[in-house]
Motif scaffolding. Structure first.
Motif, PDB file in Angstrom:
ATOM      1  N   PHE A  90      -6.930   1.623   4.950  1.00 24.77           N
ATOM      2  CA  PHE A  90      -6.548   3.029   4.883  1.00 24.77           C
ATOM      3  C   PHE A  90      -5.952   3.474   6.210  1.00 24.77           C
ATOM      4  CE2 PHE A  90      -9.340   2.605   1.359  1.00 24.77           C
ATOM      5  CZ  PHE A  90      -8.884   3.536   0.443  1.00 24.77           C
ATOM      6  N   GLN A  91      -5.194   4.579   6.109  1.00 25.29           N
ATOM      7  CA  GLN A  91      -4.522   5.056   7.320  1.00 25.29           C
ATOM      8  C   GLN A  91      -5.524   5.355   8.434  1.00 25.29           C
ATOM      9  OE1 GLN A  91      -1.539   7.970   6.520  1.00 25.29           O
ATOM     10  NE2 GLN A  91      -0.747   7.875   8.598  1.00 25.29           N
ATOM     11  N   GLY A  92      -6.694   5.878   8.060  1.00 31.76           N
ATOM     12  CA  GLY A  92      -7.683   6.204   9.084  1.00 31.76           C
ATOM     13  C   GLY A  92      -8.694   5.089   9.328  1.00 31.76           C
ATOM     14  N   LYS A 105       4.613   8.103   1.874  1.00 30.40           N
ATOM     15  CA  LYS A 105       4.239   6.696   1.836  1.00 30.40           C
ATOM     16  C   LYS A 105       2.768   6.521   1.458  1.00 30.40           C
ATOM     17  CE  LYS A 105       5.254   6.086   6.188  1.00 30.40           C
ATOM     18  NZ  LYS A 105       5.662   7.427   6.610  1.00 30.40           N
ATOM     19  N   THR A 106       1.907   7.291   2.126  1.00 29.89           N
ATOM     20  CA  THR A 106       0.483   7.159   1.833  1.00 29.89           C
ATOM     21  C   THR A 106       0.185   7.569   0.401  1.00 29.89           C
ATOM     22  OG1 THR A 106      -0.038   7.566   4.144  1.00 29.89           O
ATOM     23  CG2 THR A 106      -1.803   7.902   2.570  1.00 29.89           C
ATOM     24  N   THR A 107       0.866   8.634  -0.046  1.00 27.34           N
ATOM     25  CA  THR A 107       0.677   9.071  -1.424  1.00 27.34           C
ATOM     26  C   THR A 107       1.048   7.956  -2.393  1.00 27.34           C
ATOM     27  OG1 THR A 107       1.300  11.263  -0.661  1.00 27.34           O
ATOM     28  CG2 THR A 107       1.251  10.907  -3.035  1.00 27.34           C
ATOM     29  N   VAL A 154      -1.665  -2.326   3.304  1.00 25.88           N
ATOM     30  CA  VAL A 154      -2.036  -1.810   4.617  1.00 25.88           C
ATOM     31  C   VAL A 154      -1.189  -0.592   4.961  1.00 25.88           C
ATOM     32  CG1 VAL A 154      -2.969  -3.915   5.594  1.00 25.88           C
ATOM     33  CG2 VAL A 154      -0.545  -3.536   5.697  1.00 25.88           C
ATOM     34  N   ASP A 155      -1.875   0.464   5.403  1.00 22.57           N
ATOM     35  CA  ASP A 155      -1.200   1.711   5.733  1.00 22.57           C
ATOM     36  C   ASP A 155      -1.076   1.831   7.246  1.00 22.57           C
ATOM     37  OD1 ASP A 155      -0.075   4.184   5.717  1.00 22.57           O
ATOM     38  OD2 ASP A 155      -1.559   5.101   4.391  1.00 22.57           O
ATOM     39  N   GLU A 156       0.121   1.705   7.733  1.00 25.48           N
ATOM     40  CA  GLU A 156       0.422   1.812   9.163  1.00 25.48           C
ATOM     41  C   GLU A 156      -0.543   1.013  10.035  1.00 25.48           C
ATOM     42  OE1 GLU A 156       1.321   5.730  10.434  1.00 25.48           O
ATOM     43  OE2 GLU A 156       2.681   6.046   8.750  1.00 25.48           O
ATOM     44  N   PRO A 157      -0.494  -0.312   9.915  1.00 25.67           N
ATOM     45  CA  PRO A 157      -1.453  -1.133  10.655  1.00 25.67           C
ATOM     46  C   PRO A 157      -1.274  -1.038  12.161  1.00 25.67           C
ATOM     47  CG  PRO A 157       0.251  -2.513   9.685  1.00 25.67           C
ATOM     48  CD  PRO A 157       0.455  -1.145   9.147  1.00 25.67           C
TER      49      PRO A 157
HETATM   50 MG   LIG Z   1       0.723   8.186   5.847  1.00 26.67          MG
END
Ligand SMILES: [Mg+2]
Ligand SMILES: Nc1ncnc2c1ncn2[C@@H]1O[C@H](COP(=O)(O)OP(=O)(O)O)[C@@H](O)[C@H]1O
Lengths: 261, 109, 264
Positions: C89-91, C45-47, C166-169
């Motif tokens: 971002f995820q982080g 997903k992030t990719t 949004v990545d995994e909010p």
């Molecule tokens: Mg991810």
């Protein structure tokens, strides 16, 4: 054997690629001078970090180097009964060699490594990607201000180092070993010519570009070659940055000296 | 582009009418014009008419808050007229309904 | 896929140093709607998101933004695309030398001529949207992971982007705060007409907010469509994911044995 040649080839390719990438990095940084955001306050902030906060270390280093020069110079010169030349020996050594080199080494160790680590962390935490995604040029935003700051700070620090060092030599030579103050200062005035100062300035300018270029580059690309972004990559980048910039300072010092003498 | 139009129906009451697109590229102009008028107005009543202005991002809400702050600090009164649905929704998205409650005036010109 | 989609992904393949992680991914992102990219962790997903925001070059396949290939964008075009997007971002990717307020002010300061006071008000407004208005002077290191995530969302919203990624909010958030974030994403779509792309592995929130769901499995699109269509799917693996069954096939038994036994 084939394996060896292949890995040598791969190594060569990687190095050539990274030299090219460093060149492009430099060009982007220069372009950053003409790209928003404004540079004034960031530059001031980085001058504070690179310059002001290094004054104590450099003052200390310079004082003791000057004192050692005073001692060594005195014992060497006294063999030829020419202690009166101590002032010129100390001043010339500092202004032409020791001042620029010592300052550059101290700055690369103190500020350069910190800059690499800071930018490396920005890389592994995707902060650089975040800048990209905000349509902010990361070079203009974080690299160019540091370049300008280092270019301003290092020559000033070098001048400071020279002055402190000469007084260190004076303290030992005149106050401790009894060279006459007049002879010391006369040596300084009569032997230091504009060309020596000029050489010192050119050296420190070249060193400042080398330090900041290598340190920001290493931080910016930490982990990129490995394709993984973790703390080890940052620590490796930091070590590399300090080692490579120290070596390039010493090598380029030799080259500049040999050209300018 | 945004244009402002100042009119003073009575000495106690100034009306500032904006005409055009009110977004983050024009917000500083709205702010400058309004604050200038507020400084001049002192403690009187300021009416900002946005009937012909279109607010399209949250920077206009921020500018309105700033104008409101300045007017209140001077002991004056602010009236907002011609606020469209979209702006009203942005205000409630920013949870500022209460602050703007007695400021926003429904159309009655 | 109807051509009304704002972003179209066509046959995207993605590699990390030769290892393929995305296989012929094809789907569309409709404008002014919420698209949820869903799937187990590690499925790419992030990719995929990094491809969509132009951070990872598209090797094979295409990503069309308004019908133009993102891969062929010049630097200037890419920049103008990025001025239209906001990314969480995820982080979190907050700048850790700055307070939250300064973090959110960064894009505003660089891209707009707004006065300092206006920018300050805007940053507080954005922080309030994500429930962090009391923390504007805190440094990122003084916050919990979930708070950093929300601050990152506030920064992504600073410029009122047209498209929000949004990545995994809601990872690392309690259910109540997570529900608040879902509400916020829907409000943003309503109020500002934002196109929202959410990456998540949380089923409930996905079905609550999605207009379109892209369900992924090991680098492939497994199901695609409106939430109801996905729910009605008869595909075995989709059902398994929906019913949260533990994956018994997750480990490839043969390669597992192999890696246990094969020691030179
Ligand atoms: Mg991810
Ligand atoms: N920098 C990287 N280098 C190599 N492989 C990576 C890298 N980032 C992610 N991967 C691999 O790509 C796959 C998908 O990862 P990712 O997109 O982060 O998954 P998700 O976001 O769905 O959890 C994983 O198998 C992961 O191991």
């Amino acid at each position: 054997m084939v394996q060896l040649i292949r890995s040598l080839g791969a190594y060569g390719m990687r190095e050539i690629l990274s030299v090219g990438r460093m060149g492009i990095f430099f060009l982007y940084t220069m372009r950053g001078m003409f790209v928003a955001p404004g540079k004034f306050w960031p530059v001031v902030k980085h001058i504070e970090f690179i310059g002001t906060k290094s004054i104590f270390v450099i003052g200390f280093t310079a004082a003791f180097s000057g004192m050692v020069l005073g001692l060594q110079g005195y014992y060497t010169l006294s063999k030829f009964a020419s202690e009166g030349l101590l002032g010129s020996a100390v001043a010339l050594t500092l202004i032409r060699e020791l001042g620029p080199v010592l300052t550059a080494l101290m700055v690369s160790g103190r500020a350069g490594s910190a800059i690499t680590a800071e930018i490396g962390i920005m890389r592994i935490e995707e902060q650089i990607d975040a800048l990209d995604c905000m349509a902010i040029d990361p070079y203009a935003y974080m690299i160019t201000p540091r370049f300008i700051a280092c270019l301003i700070a290092l020559p000033l620090l070098t001048a400071f180092c020279d002055v402190v060092g000469i007084f260190g030599g004076y303290a030992i030579g005149v106050d401790l070993l009894g060279v006459s103050a007049g002879a010391f200062w006369d040596g300084v005035y009569s032997s230091v010519v504009w060309k020596d100062v000029y050489m010192g300035i050119i050296k420190s300018a070249v060193f400042s570009v080398l330090i900041i270029w290598i340190c920001t580059y290493k931080g910016f690309y930490s982990g990129v070659d490995e394709g993984s972004f973790g703390p080890e990559q940052v620590s490796r980048a930091t070590t590399d940055a300090v080692v490579i910039s120290s070596i390039s300072i010493l090598v380029s010092d030799y080259i500049i000296t040999s050209i300018m003498l | 582009m945004i244009k402002s139009l100042i009119s003073c129906p009575s000495p106690e009451h100034a009306v500032l009418e904006f005409n055009g697109l009110f977004d983050r590229s024009t917000a500083h102009k709205v702010r400058r014009d309004s604050l200038k008028l507020v400084q001049k107005q002192g403690s009187r009543e300021l009416e900002i008419d946005l009937t012909n202005a279109r607010c399209i991002d949250t920077s206009c809400v921020a500018v309105l808050v700033e104008i409101l702050n300045t007017v209140r600090k001077q002991g004056g009164k602010l009236k907002l007229t011609g606020i469209d649905d979209n702006t009203a929704r942005m205000i409630s998205l920013s949870q500022l309904d209460e602050i703007f409650e007695d400021v926003i005036v429904a159309e009655k010109k | 896929m109807p051509s009304a989609d704002l972003i179209e992904v066509r046959g995207l393949k993605s590699f990390y140093r030769g290892r393929q992680v995305l296989f012929d991914v094809t789907f569309g992102i409709p404008s002014h709607q919420v698209t949820v990219i869903m799937g187990a962790s590690g499925c790419g997903k992030t990719t995929l998101l990094r491809h969509l925001i132009g951070l990872k070059c598209t090797g094979q396949g295409q990503i069309l933004v308004d019908g133009e290939d993102l891969g062929s964008f010049s630097e200037g075009l890419l920049k103008s695309y990025r001025r239209r997007i906001g990314v969480l971002f995820q982080g979190g990717a907050l700048f850790n030398s700055m307070s939250l307020r300064e973090n959110i002010a960064v894009p505003l300061k660089v891209h707009t001529k707004l006065a300092d006071e206006t920018i300050r008000i805007m940053t507080v407004m954005k922080l309030n949207m994500v429930g962090l208005s009391d923390f504007s002077e805190f440094m990122p290191s003084q916050l919990s992971g979930g708070m950093r995530k929300r601050a990152g969302l506030a920064r992504a919203l600073a410029m009122d982007p047209e498209i929000l990624f949004v990545d995994e909010p809601s990872s690392g958030l309690d259910p109540i705060t997570a529900a608040g974030l879902d509400r916020l994403l829907l409000d943003l779509r309503e109020t500002l007409g934002m196109t929202v792309v959410v990456v998540t592995h949380e089923l409930e929130s996905a079905f609550k907010i999605a207009d379109r769901i892209v369900m992924m499995d090991k680098g492939r699109v497994m199901a695609l469509g409106a939430p109801d269509e996905v729910r009605r799917s008869t595909d075995e693996r989709v059902l398994q994911f929906l019913n949260r069954e533990a994956d018994t096939h997750m480990i490839n038994i043969d390669s597992y044995y192999e890696s246990l036994l094969d020691k030179e």
